[in-house]
Design a protein around this motif. Structure first.
Motif, mmCIF file in Angstrom:
data_model
loop_
_atom_site.group_PDB
_atom_site.id
_atom_site.type_symbol
_atom_site.label_atom_id
_atom_site.label_comp_id
_atom_site.label_asym_id
_atom_site.label_seq_id
_atom_site.Cartn_x
_atom_site.Cartn_y
_atom_site.Cartn_z
ATOM 1 N N ASP A 251 -1.624 -16.415 -42.607
ATOM 2 C CA ASP A 251 -0.481 -17.196 -43.049
ATOM 3 C C ASP A 251 -0.841 -18.207 -44.129
ATOM 4 O O ASP A 251 0.028 -18.718 -44.838
ATOM 5 C CB ASP A 251 0.152 -17.912 -41.863
ATOM 6 N N ARG A 252 -2.152 -18.509 -44.297
ATOM 7 C CA ARG A 252 -2.574 -19.421 -45.350
ATOM 8 C C ARG A 252 -3.077 -18.692 -46.608
ATOM 9 O O ARG A 252 -3.554 -19.331 -47.543
ATOM 10 C CB ARG A 252 -3.687 -20.327 -44.822
ATOM 11 N N GLY A 253 -3.000 -17.361 -46.623
ATOM 12 C CA GLY A 253 -3.406 -16.596 -47.784
ATOM 13 C C GLY A 253 -4.866 -16.234 -47.806
ATOM 14 O O GLY A 253 -5.385 -15.789 -48.829
ATOM 15 N N ARG A 254 -5.549 -16.426 -46.661
ATOM 16 C CA ARG A 254 -6.964 -16.065 -46.614
ATOM 17 C C ARG A 254 -7.095 -14.558 -46.356
ATOM 18 O O ARG A 254 -6.391 -14.008 -45.517
ATOM 19 C CB ARG A 254 -7.660 -16.855 -45.520
ATOM 20 N N LEU A 255 -8.004 -13.936 -47.093
ATOM 21 C CA LEU A 255 -8.187 -12.489 -47.016
ATOM 22 C C LEU A 255 -8.853 -12.107 -45.693
ATOM 23 O O LEU A 255 -9.906 -12.631 -45.331
ATOM 24 C CB LEU A 255 -9.047 -11.999 -48.183
ATOM 25 N N ILE A 256 -8.208 -11.189 -44.974
ATOM 26 C CA ILE A 256 -8.768 -10.684 -43.722
ATOM 27 C C ILE A 256 -9.464 -9.345 -43.959
ATOM 28 O O ILE A 256 -10.609 -9.142 -43.532
ATOM 29 C CB ILE A 256 -7.667 -10.541 -42.661
ATOM 30 N N SER A 257 -8.787 -8.405 -44.668
ATOM 31 C CA SER A 257 -9.394 -7.092 -44.946
ATOM 32 C C SER A 257 -8.688 -6.471 -46.139
ATOM 33 O O SER A 257 -7.587 -6.866 -46.522
ATOM 34 C CB SER A 257 -9.283 -6.154 -43.734
ATOM 35 N N ALA B 86 -10.221 15.759 -45.247
ATOM 36 C CA ALA B 86 -9.170 15.993 -46.238
ATOM 37 C C ALA B 86 -7.844 15.412 -45.794
ATOM 38 O O ALA B 86 -7.117 14.809 -46.582
ATOM 39 C CB ALA B 86 -9.032 17.492 -46.511
ATOM 40 N N VAL B 87 -7.516 15.567 -44.505
ATOM 41 C CA VAL B 87 -6.223 15.085 -44.030
ATOM 42 C C VAL B 87 -6.170 13.567 -43.941
ATOM 43 O O VAL B 87 -5.109 12.967 -43.836
ATOM 44 C CB VAL B 87 -5.891 15.732 -42.665
ATOM 45 N N GLU B 88 -7.373 12.871 -43.967
ATOM 46 C CA GLU B 88 -7.426 11.424 -43.826
ATOM 47 C C GLU B 88 -7.848 10.734 -45.129
ATOM 48 O O GLU B 88 -8.211 9.564 -45.126
ATOM 49 C CB GLU B 88 -8.407 11.049 -42.711
ATOM 50 N N ARG B 89 -7.787 11.455 -46.245
ATOM 51 C CA ARG B 89 -8.277 10.885 -47.495
ATOM 52 C C ARG B 89 -7.427 9.721 -47.978
ATOM 53 O O ARG B 89 -7.900 8.849 -48.702
ATOM 54 C CB ARG B 89 -8.320 11.969 -48.585
ATOM 55 N N TYR B 90 -6.202 9.679 -47.616
ATOM 56 C CA TYR B 90 -5.313 8.603 -48.062
ATOM 57 C C TYR B 90 -4.909 7.723 -46.884
ATOM 58 O O TYR B 90 -3.799 7.201 -46.834
ATOM 59 C CB TYR B 90 -4.078 9.209 -48.754
ATOM 60 N N GLN B 91 -5.849 7.565 -45.926
ATOM 61 C CA GLN B 91 -5.610 6.746 -44.732
ATOM 62 C C GLN B 91 -6.740 5.738 -44.555
ATOM 63 O O GLN B 91 -7.859 5.916 -45.056
ATOM 64 C CB GLN B 91 -5.542 7.635 -43.471
ATOM 65 N N ASP B 92 -6.429 4.670 -43.800
ATOM 66 C CA ASP B 92 -7.465 3.712 -43.401
ATOM 67 C C ASP B 92 -6.970 2.954 -42.175
ATOM 68 O O ASP B 92 -5.758 2.798 -41.971
ATOM 69 C CB ASP B 92 -7.772 2.738 -44.543
ATOM 70 N N ARG B 93 -7.935 2.490 -41.393
ATOM 71 C CA ARG B 93 -7.606 1.739 -40.162
ATOM 72 C C ARG B 93 -7.612 0.246 -40.465
ATOM 73 O O ARG B 93 -8.558 -0.273 -41.064
ATOM 74 C CB ARG B 93 -8.636 2.061 -39.080
ATOM 75 N N MET B 94 -6.552 -0.424 -40.081
ATOM 76 C CA MET B 94 -6.420 -1.856 -40.326
ATOM 77 C C MET B 94 -6.367 -2.587 -38.991
ATOM 78 O O MET B 94 -5.534 -2.260 -38.132
ATOM 79 C CB MET B 94 -5.144 -2.146 -41.136
ATOM 80 N N LEU B 95 -7.284 -3.570 -38.802
ATOM 81 C CA LEU B 95 -7.356 -4.345 -37.553
ATOM 82 C C LEU B 95 -6.739 -5.722 -37.801
ATOM 83 O O LEU B 95 -7.193 -6.482 -38.657
ATOM 84 C CB LEU B 95 -8.814 -4.494 -37.098
ATOM 85 N N VAL B 96 -5.714 -6.036 -37.037
ATOM 86 C CA VAL B 96 -5.027 -7.331 -37.141
ATOM 87 C C VAL B 96 -5.519 -8.204 -35.987
ATOM 88 O O VAL B 96 -5.471 -7.772 -34.823
ATOM 89 C CB VAL B 96 -3.504 -7.138 -37.078
ATOM 90 N N PRO B 97 -6.027 -9.430 -36.272
ATOM 91 C CA PRO B 97 -6.699 -10.252 -35.232
ATOM 92 C C PRO B 97 -5.851 -10.520 -34.011
ATOM 93 O O PRO B 97 -6.364 -10.569 -32.888
ATOM 94 C CB PRO B 97 -7.051 -11.542 -35.969
ATOM 95 N N GLY B 98 -4.579 -10.688 -34.180
ATOM 96 C CA GLY B 98 -3.743 -11.013 -33.042
ATOM 97 C C GLY B 98 -2.363 -11.417 -33.494
ATOM 98 O O GLY B 98 -2.017 -11.345 -34.690
ATOM 99 N N PRO B 99 -1.530 -11.897 -32.548
ATOM 100 C CA PRO B 99 -0.174 -12.288 -32.921
ATOM 101 C C PRO B 99 -0.204 -13.422 -33.941
ATOM 102 O O PRO B 99 -1.126 -14.238 -33.976
ATOM 103 C CB PRO B 99 0.444 -12.738 -31.597
ATOM 104 N N GLY B 100 0.861 -13.410 -34.799
ATOM 105 C CA GLY B 100 0.955 -14.459 -35.802
ATOM 106 C C GLY B 100 1.632 -13.962 -37.066
ATOM 107 O O GLY B 100 2.134 -12.835 -37.135
ATOM 108 N N GLU B 101 1.617 -14.894 -38.060
ATOM 109 C CA GLU B 101 2.217 -14.563 -39.345
ATOM 110 C C GLU B 101 1.138 -14.011 -40.276
ATOM 111 O O GLU B 101 0.044 -14.575 -40.381
ATOM 112 C CB GLU B 101 2.853 -15.800 -39.980
#
Length: 819
Positions: free
Chosen positions: A85-91, A107-122
């Motif tokens: 919420d303060r504009g700090r880069l997480i990933s 090949a089927v995952e070439r345009y995919q990536d896993r994103m981990l969100v720390p927890g609830p929040g903005e």
């Protein structure tokens, strides 16, 4: 802020546009992403930045994992940044097709990536995208637990897309093998191109292409768009070939210009950013598809059914392309439907094009069949239509008529027109005559329009045909007598046609034969045979309309039997030579005899010469008969050298002007080694008039051999005194038509006297034919005839009996006493 859902499409309309002059997020202050906003740019050459504000709910301190999937795979660079919420880069997550890491991923995952969100929040999701083609993001954010299921679905979708493309490709490859022309070849090129185009556009190229090839195709998608337009247009040109032939919009310069501009833009797009070519692409689509749609509409109105399929396919392509382009450009919300609308519409387009190709193949086969069934110049049904369409369906068609009457019509004077006016003008007059006859017949009650047949009358108009061209000068039509009061009166206006062409005016007469059908099972071939019999009878008896009767059929059955048997009559020893003696009135001595051919047919009995001689002349078999008579005459003359008599042989014009086995008549006479002075050749006046120059030349050759020349049946033909003076015959035989009336007709006596005086002036001997009475003989003597021939002297006798007759009547008193 918006609550973070389980599945969400992050698209352009929901984003906040950011002003970011730098290429990486680390070089930009966080507050810039939070506060610096700009309006949505229509087209940009720089990287675009978008921000999405989301609230993640859930259990405090428990991180959540999401899968990021880039569905707009042709984006060259596409990076997703997760900020707090303060504009700090997480990933950060690289999802573009030209970014690193694709080689290592499945090949089927070439345009995919896993994103981990720390927890609830903005949180703030910031998207940076860059492509030389103006494109919008299509980012699917879904729970990480759904990764495998979604990937399986995507892989299945890719295989379905590829399978559909290849199946349709294989189907159309069979079409191309069956009929290879420009239309099908362009369609196959277009089809192959579509497979590669969508392998890059939708991403299923990983199933069969190396990554480098997919990247190249995706990077140059604008090039492929121009080629796509080029191929559709190139396919449409031969497909709508009738429009090109008529010269509407598809004129050659326009075609080459549009194709050249498309190819030029395709090459420029390899080096020029797509930013500059987006507007030319739209304009070229309008300029190219506009004429195609117009010609499709025009051809549909003309009856060219396959154009409807092409019109539908282009319309579907335009609609699907508009939806897909608007989605990729961010003008429509992203969904599975909008993302795949372009591909789905192209599959439908290919399907419709396949139907169009098959319909065109059927159309061409039907048109080719119709061309085979029609006269190429008039468009009217030909004899092929008669044999392949009308005749097999005759029983069914005639059953719909109460009293069917088949009429065969012949136009006289076609050959005369060709001789007098030349083939070009005569042909136009013939075309005029057939068209007038067809229009006349169509206007009459009871005329049967020919089923399933139409004649092009120019433009989109069509008119039915009412007659079948049987030959160059004859045609057939069918009436229902129940609707016809009087056939003779109905046809009377067409008996004489006045034709005009290029200041040429020509009158032609028509002759007709009619046959009322009484037996529905009787074949049309048999009906036409009977009509030809009636037509020949009409010509022989000089009738305008002649109805067929069984008596005419009996006559022609006999004629056919004679015609069939005549070539073998000599080999089967059925021909016999008889001779009728000729007596000199001064001495009373027999001075010769006229050879007369007799035919003893095994089934028909004795066939008169007046019946089979004209038949032999018509079938060009007369030369064989003449050769046989010459052979018999030569044999008899050689066997009787002591008899000082000559034999006369009748000749036709064919005997005088044709060669048989490389020999003309003079050569054949010379080959007999007979004393030619004892051989006399008889010709009629009509023979001399048919081919005078050739006949005169041959008579001169025969005279040089020593043969005597006799004019037979003098006074009954169309003679020319100029030709007569040129021949200077040795003998003139007065026809029996004058001789038989000498006792009762002063006019005939005067005619015979005039002929005698004419013959005397030329130094010719006069022979009176057909002398049967003593009184007639006395008049012949009185008028100055030199010789006589007829039943009073002797009836025709077999040649072997002629020798005995000469022995018995060797003295003049004997001959005269026998009379």
């Amino acid at each position: 802020m918006t609550v973070w859902p389980d599945h969400e499409w992050l698209t352009e309309p929901d984003a906040t546009w950011l002003a970011a002059p730098h290429d990486r997020l680390e070089d930009v202050q966080a507050d810039l992403f939070l506060t610096s906003q700009v309006s949505s740019p229509m087209v940009s050459r720089d990287a675009l930045w978008l921000r999405y504000d989301r609230v993640l709910e859930g259990e405090a301190g428990v991180p959540q994992s999401f899968m990021l999937t880039n569905e707009n795979v042709i984006l060259a660079e596409f990076t997703v940044y997760l900020l707090d919420d303060r504009g700090r880069l997480i990933s950060s997550h690289a999802l573009g097709m030209n970014q690193s890491g694709l080689e290592q991923a499945r090949a089927v995952e070439r345009y995919q990536d896993r994103m981990l969100v720390p927890g609830p929040g903005e949180y703030h999701l910031v998207l940076r995208l860059f492509s030389s083609t103006p494109l919008a993001p299509a980012l699917l954010v879904s729970p990480d637990s759904e990764r495998e299921r979604l990937n399986q679905n995507r892989l299945a979708t890719d295989w379905v897309m590829l399978a559909l493309s290849l199946a349709m490709f294989g189907f159309n490859a069979v079409l191309l093998y069956a009929r290879s022309d420009a239309t099908y070849r362009w369609f196959m090129v277009f089809h192959v191109f579509i497979v590669f185009y969508f392998s890059a556009l939708t991403g299923y190229g990983h199933l069969f292409l190396p990554l480098s090839v997919v990247q190249f195709l995706s990077t140059h998608i604008m090039t492929m768009n121009f080629l796509l337009i080029f191929l559709i247009f190139s396919f449409s040109i031969p497909f709508l070939g009738k429009g090109a032939a008529d010269g509407h919009l598809f004129r050659l310069p326009l075609v080459r210009t549009l194709q050249g501009v498309n190819l030029l833009c395709a090459m420029l797009s390899l080096v020029v950013p797509d930013f500059y070519l987006f507007i030319p692409l739209v304009l070229l689509q309008l300029v190219t598809f506009g004429p195609v749609l117009f010609i499709c509409t025009l051809q549909i109105r003309r009856g060219y059914g396959p154009a409807a399929f092409l019109l539908g396919s282009v319309a579907v392509q335009i609609i699907g392309g508009a939806i897909g382009t608007a989605t990729y450009a961010g003008q429509l919300p992203v969904s599975w439907f909008t993302l795949n609308a372009f591909f789905a519409s192209t599959v439908i387009e290919l399907l419709l094009m396949s139907f169009a190709v098959m319909s065109r193949m059927r159309f061409l086969e039907t048109r080719q069949k119709q061309l085979l069934l029609q006269d190429p110049e008039t468009g009217l049904p030909s004899r092929a239509y008669f044999s392949k369409v009308l005749s097999p369906n005759w029983t069914r068609l005639s059953a719909h008529m109460s009293e069917p009457v088949v009429v065969l019509i012949e136009i006289d004077g076609i050959r005369s027109m060709i001789r007098l006016l030349g083939p070009t003008v005569a042909h136009r007059l013939w075309m005029q005559a057939t068209q007038r006859w067809n229009q006349f017949l169509l206007s009459q009650l009871g005329v049967m329009p020919l089923a399933g047949y139409e004649v092009s009358a120019g433009g989109s108009q069509q008119q039915q045909a009412a007659m079948v061209l049987w030959s160059r000068s004859s045609f057939m039509t069918v009436f229902d007598a129940a609707d016809l009061t009087d056939l003779d009166a109905t046809m009377a206006p067409m008996r004489v046609l006045v034709l005009e062409e290029d200041e040429h005016r020509f009158e032609v007469e028509s002759r007709m034969a009619a046959y009322a059908v009484t037996d529905p099972s009787e074949s049309l071939d048999e009906l036409l045979r009977k009509l030809n019999v009636a037509l020949i009878t009409a010509e022989r008896e000089n009738h305008y309309i002649h109805y067929y009767t069984d008596q005419q059929n009996d006559f022609f059955i006999r004629q056919n039997e004679l015609n069939r048997s005549l070539p073998q009559a000599i080999q089967r020893d059925q021909m016999r030579c008889h001779v009728q003696p000729i007596v000199d009135l001064g001495s009373g001595v027999a001075v010769g005899g006229e050879l007369l051919l007799r035919w003893q047919h095994p089934t028909l009995g004795n066939v008169p010469p007046g019946e089979f001689i004209p038949l032999a002349e018509q079938t060009h078999g007369i030369s064989s008969l003449t050769r046989e008579v010459l052979r018999v005459a030569a044999d008899w003359l050689l066997e009787h050298p002591d008899q000082r008599v000559s034999l006369s042989v009748n000749l036709s014009v064919l005997d005088l002007v044709t060669r048989v086995d490389g020999q003309d008549l003079a050569m054949r006479v010379a080959a007999t080694d007979v004393d030619a002075t004892r051989l006399k050749v008889e010709v009629t006046e009509s023979v001399l008039m048919e081919n005078p120059d050739a006949c005169m030349a041959m008579l001169d050759q025969l005279r040089q051999l020593g043969c005597q020349i006799s004019i037979d049946d003098f006074g009954t033909g169309y003679s020319s005194l100029a030709y007569l003076s040129r021949i200077l015959p040795d003998e003139i035989k007065i026809d029996r038509a004058f001789i038989s009336k000498l006792e009762t007709s002063d006019l005939d006596r005067d005619i015979v006297a005039a002929i005698v005086r004419l013959a005397r002036s030329m130094g010719a001997i006069v022979v009176a034919e057909g002398v049967e009475l003593e009184a007639t003989l006395s008049v012949c003597v009185e008028l100055g005839c030199d010789r006589v021939q007829g039943y009073l002297i002797a009836r025709p006798m077999p040649l072997p009996d002629f020798s005995d007759w000469l022995s018995v009547h060797s003295q003049s008193s004997g001959v005269m006493n026998s009379t």
